[in-house]
Motif scaffolding. Structure first.
Motif, PDB file in Angstrom:
ATOM      1  N   VAL A  44       0.840  -1.205   0.000  1.00  0.00           N
ATOM      2  CA  VAL A  44       0.000   0.000   0.000  1.00  0.00           C
ATOM      3  C   VAL A  44       0.870   1.248   0.000  1.00  0.00           C
ATOM      4  O   VAL A  44       0.680   2.158  -0.815  1.00  0.00           O
ATOM      5  N   TYR A  45       1.853   1.292   0.923  1.00  0.00           N
ATOM      6  CA  TYR A  45       2.693   2.493   1.011  1.00  0.00           C
ATOM      7  C   TYR A  45       3.514   2.692  -0.260  1.00  0.00           C
ATOM      8  O   TYR A  45       3.758   3.825  -0.677  1.00  0.00           O
ATOM      9  N   LEU A  58       2.592   2.262  -3.132  1.00  0.00           N
ATOM     10  CA  LEU A  58       1.739   2.889  -4.153  1.00  0.00           C
ATOM     11  C   LEU A  58       1.735   4.416  -4.021  1.00  0.00           C
ATOM     12  O   LEU A  58       1.289   5.115  -4.920  1.00  0.00           O
ATOM     13  N   SER A  59       2.248   4.906  -2.879  1.00  0.00           N
ATOM     14  CA  SER A  59       2.356   6.354  -2.672  1.00  0.00           C
ATOM     15  C   SER A  59       3.690   6.916  -3.145  1.00  0.00           C
ATOM     16  O   SER A  59       3.938   8.105  -2.981  1.00  0.00           O
ATOM     17  N   THR A  60       4.556   6.050  -3.687  1.00  0.00           N
ATOM     18  CA  THR A  60       5.882   6.524  -4.107  1.00  0.00           C
ATOM     19  C   THR A  60       6.027   6.401  -5.623  1.00  0.00           C
ATOM     20  O   THR A  60       5.410   5.532  -6.244  1.00  0.00           O
ATOM     21  N   VAL A  61       6.842   7.287  -6.177  1.00  0.00           N
ATOM     22  CA  VAL A  61       7.068   7.261  -7.625  1.00  0.00           C
ATOM     23  C   VAL A  61       7.695   5.928  -8.029  1.00  0.00           C
ATOM     24  O   VAL A  61       7.301   5.311  -9.024  1.00  0.00           O
ATOM     25  N   TYR A  99       5.036   2.849  -7.290  1.00  0.00           N
ATOM     26  CA  TYR A  99       3.683   2.825  -7.842  1.00  0.00           C
ATOM     27  C   TYR A  99       3.582   1.847  -9.004  1.00  0.00           C
ATOM     28  O   TYR A  99       4.480   1.744  -9.839  1.00  0.00           O
ATOM     29  N   SER A 100       2.501   1.108  -9.046  1.00  0.00           N
ATOM     30  CA  SER A 100       2.223   0.287 -10.223  1.00  0.00           C
ATOM     31  C   SER A 100       0.728   0.322 -10.491  1.00  0.00           C
ATOM     32  O   SER A 100      -0.076   0.475  -9.576  1.00  0.00           O
ATOM     33  N   GLY A 101       0.375   0.226 -11.754  1.00  0.00           N
ATOM     34  CA  GLY A 101      -1.031   0.265 -12.150  1.00  0.00           C
ATOM     35  C   GLY A 101      -1.523  -1.141 -12.454  1.00  0.00           C
ATOM     36  O   GLY A 101      -1.344  -2.061 -11.654  1.00  0.00           O
ATOM     37  N   TYR A 102      -2.127  -1.297 -13.631  1.00  0.00           N
ATOM     38  CA  TYR A 102      -2.618  -2.611 -14.037  1.00  0.00           C
ATOM     39  C   TYR A 102      -1.520  -3.657 -13.935  1.00  0.00           C
ATOM     40  O   TYR A 102      -0.415  -3.456 -14.421  1.00  0.00           O
ATOM     41  N   SER A 123      -6.768  -7.474  -6.825  1.00  0.00           N
ATOM     42  CA  SER A 123      -6.114  -6.294  -6.252  1.00  0.00           C
ATOM     43  C   SER A 123      -4.642  -6.582  -5.986  1.00  0.00           C
ATOM     44  O   SER A 123      -4.285  -7.627  -5.434  1.00  0.00           O
ATOM     45  N   ASN A 124      -3.780  -5.637  -6.376  1.00  0.00           N
ATOM     46  CA  ASN A 124      -2.338  -5.853  -6.142  1.00  0.00           C
ATOM     47  C   ASN A 124      -2.008  -5.905  -4.642  1.00  0.00           C
ATOM     48  O   ASN A 124      -1.026  -6.531  -4.248  1.00  0.00           O
ATOM     49  N   ILE A 125      -2.841  -5.292  -3.828  1.00  0.00           N
ATOM     50  CA  ILE A 125      -2.612  -5.335  -2.374  1.00  0.00           C
ATOM     51  C   ILE A 125      -2.921  -6.743  -1.845  1.00  0.00           C
ATOM     52  O   ILE A 125      -2.146  -7.327  -1.095  1.00  0.00           O
TER      53      ILE A 125
END
Lengths: 422, 422
Positions: free
Chosen positions: B79-80, B82-85, B88-91, B309-311
């Motif tokens: 989760v955290y 996803l807050s960083t450049v 972060y990952s999308g699909y 979900s990636n999480i």
């Protein structure tokens, strides 16, 4: 048992046990592969042939910017609470938690009379489109905007309402393709459109980036109502609208009698990988026998789905707080600045460019050229992945879609390469 | 527009606009409501009539114990990031991330020859059952264990392969019900079972708690192979097996030619709300024309689903580390000790009790009594929610299912109340 190597040989030549399960004829008529995996394959091939190429991906519309802390903090809090006796929770309601259903109704449908019980939280708009397909008899006919997001046609093929693929027209026989181009302000000529049971309509449209005006949507709702048709309205890009185009079909009051709306946190909150979306099924939407569609959709959600992840829902709820919503506007603004850079780039190359104003997609015209050829040339000359317009329907021929999802330096580098090599 | 109050009146009496969309006839034949929501309603009614009752829920099999820190830490880390450049990952891939597909193949299918590309990660086994239903022609016939988890029959009804409901037998006309009870060691008499295209088989079975032996599963695979049938095998409770019963259908080598296996992190890792499961489609499984089923399943996953979900996937991967797996055994052990307490309780009341050895469910016989009546009496006398066996099929009449998911003090309190009031 066959040797490991056999999996690579042509499937039909395999010698092995066959079940007596027939392959569904509908599945046989699906074309060479769902568009996005196909693009990925071409990209992989290019990378293999050009190992030093720095590929920029403006193809698949995938978010790139970090999720604001306020939202990931809410998800992490939910995650940690699952480790405590007091905070642990198991199955939630299949339709989504009450709080987020309420927040969605209040945030996106204020003054439209959408109630929280009409909001079904899901793992994404694309998944909900298939759940809606489960609702419908396979004999029902369907219309799509041409071009449009391929999942409408592909899921219609899978569920048996598309008929055979006609190579000469690049269309499925039983789908009505409503041409949307610059010549009609990207809104179909409804006077020339035959009645269908279902009308898929995406606004802002993916791939053209065009948002229908209130006047246009009024016409669409009137058309559906006159025909007794069901509109499946996809508003996944509504938060990108910058002018006064409606952000929901339910801004047209009578739409509640003829429309279902699917939408998503994916592009609005960078949740493409987190997976969260929703569908609104109004109580006023009735089958021909007067039975409410919402009751059947609820049953399908309970039987074929089991609710969105409680972690994703905690994140979604944080997106809809004042602070979360504000933080997300920054990311949306970032992508829309990217869009402007790309619009200017293609315009400077003398191309007619559409979109980029109410949606993060740029729709570029290459008159007289095949869109797969344009896609290949751009990939070859600039190492930039785009999407050939024909992937969105025959009306997309001569166009490419360019996504403005990306870090600023990638977009600027893409702009430089395009200006230099194209 | 109708007044708000109208939603509570009978749907068919509504006066309002009707579309011309017919309601699917299959949906009309669904019975009064999916079992679990129905139980919840009855519980809510009891709570309303008895506001001071301390209700103990041993009905819906919902996990209650916190998720081990090692697993929530992995999810929080994801989760955290996803807050960083950088993080972060999308699909992600629609089929699931490579690492978790590999870990599932290695953890659950060691020495069975299941390859990572045959593992499709999903948001849960119940959702995958419907995705498999999308694969199949609606004209295909199906068999289920009787009793069994209602989603097999209900999704078969929704997808049009069940025929009409016959009130006199409490069965759907076109479904073959394979009776499983103490008289046949909870394994169907295959010599008396007609051929069907599809066989749903859950082991350890929900609700009876019975796990099929290797010898029994061999017979099942031989039966399917002789008939060219497809087995849809549900192993969602496999991690609860304490004896040498197979934990996967693929322990029978030839099963790869006739079976798909669906499974889940829900009960094994407390992920009922996190949502994570998987399906194994072997490359060896072929349609009658020799085409591999895995290719169509992959296409359906890409078009009708968009990945878990990636999480949740990060959490799932942590479950499959040595340390994570060990931590989860503690929770499984806890529920199985609960099961023993409940088995002893009902045995002390002179009841025949089944299950509770290889699954977290207890199956209690009340000869000559209606299972809804037993359910109501237990709720009334002890404030304990169970599930009437008939909810799992006509073969469940005279039984109730008691779930051993719960905190220890609840289970002990339930035991006290049952011994005192029943």
């Amino acid at each position: 048992m066959k040797s490991d190597g056999s999996s690579k040989s042509d499937a039909r030549t395999k010698i092995g046990y066959h079940t007596k399960i027939p392959r569904r004829t509908h599945l046989e008529s699906l074309q060479s592969g769902y568009l996005f995996p196909e693009i990925s394959k071409q990209e992989a091939k290019h990378a293999q042939n050009n190992p030093h190429a720095k590929i920029i991906r403006l193809g698949i519309g995938d978010t790139t910017e970090p999720i604001p802390d306020i939202i990931t903090s809410a998800m992490a809090k939910q995650v940690y609470s699952l480790s405590t006796v007091q905070g642990y929770s198991g199955y939630g309601p299949e339709q989504g938690n009450k709080e987020i259903r309420k927040a969605i109704a209040e945030t996106f449908y204020q003054d439209m009379g959408v109630k929280e019980n009409e909001v079904f939280v899901s793992d994404g708009a694309q998944c909900d489109i298939s759940r809606i397909q489960i609702l419908l008899e396979s004999s029902l006919s369907a219309a799509v905007q041409d071009p449009s997001f391929p999942a409408y046609v592909d899921s219609s093929v899978i569920f048996g309402r598309a008929g055979n693929f006609q190579a000469e027209t690049n269309k499925f026989r039983d789908i009505v393709y409503m041409k949307c181009g610059p010549e009609n302000d990207f809104f179909p000529d409804l006077s020339a459109t035959p009645r269908t049971d279902v009308i898929f309509f995406c606004s802002p449209n993916n791939p053209t980036g065009s948002a229908a005006s209130k006047q246009q949507l009024k016409k669409l709702v009137e058309f559906a109502k006159a025909n007794g048709s069901l509109i499946i309205y996809d508003s996944a890009y509504a938060t990108y609208i910058t002018d006064d185009s409606p952000k929901s079909i339910f801004e047209i009051p009578e739409a509640k009698e003829v429309a279902i709306e699917v939408s998503s946190f994916s592009k609005f909150a960078g949740f493409t990988g987190v997976r969260l979306g929703w569908t609104v099924v109004p109580e006023e939407l009735l089958y021909s026998n007067g039975y409410p569609v919402i009751k059947d959709f609820n049953r399908i959600v309970c039987t074929c789905f089991n609710g969105a992840s409680n972690i994703a829902q905690a994140g979604g709820l944080a997106c809809l707080t004042a602070e979360g919503y504000k933080a997300l506007r920054t990311a949306v603004g970032h992508y829309m600045e990217n869009a402007k850079i790309l619009v200017d780039t293609f315009a400077s190359l003398g191309r007619k460019v559409y979109g980029g104003k109410n949606a993060p997609y740029i729709w570029v015209h290459f008159p007289g050229l095949s869109s797969w050829e344009v896609f290949s040339q751009i990939l070859k000359k600039t190492d930039i992945v785009t999407i050939p317009g024909i992937g969105f329907g025959p009306g997309g021929e001569e166009y490419i879609r360019v996504s403005s999802f990306g870090h600023r330096e990638s977009i600027l580098e893409a702009s430089r390469r395009l200006r230099k090599f194209l």
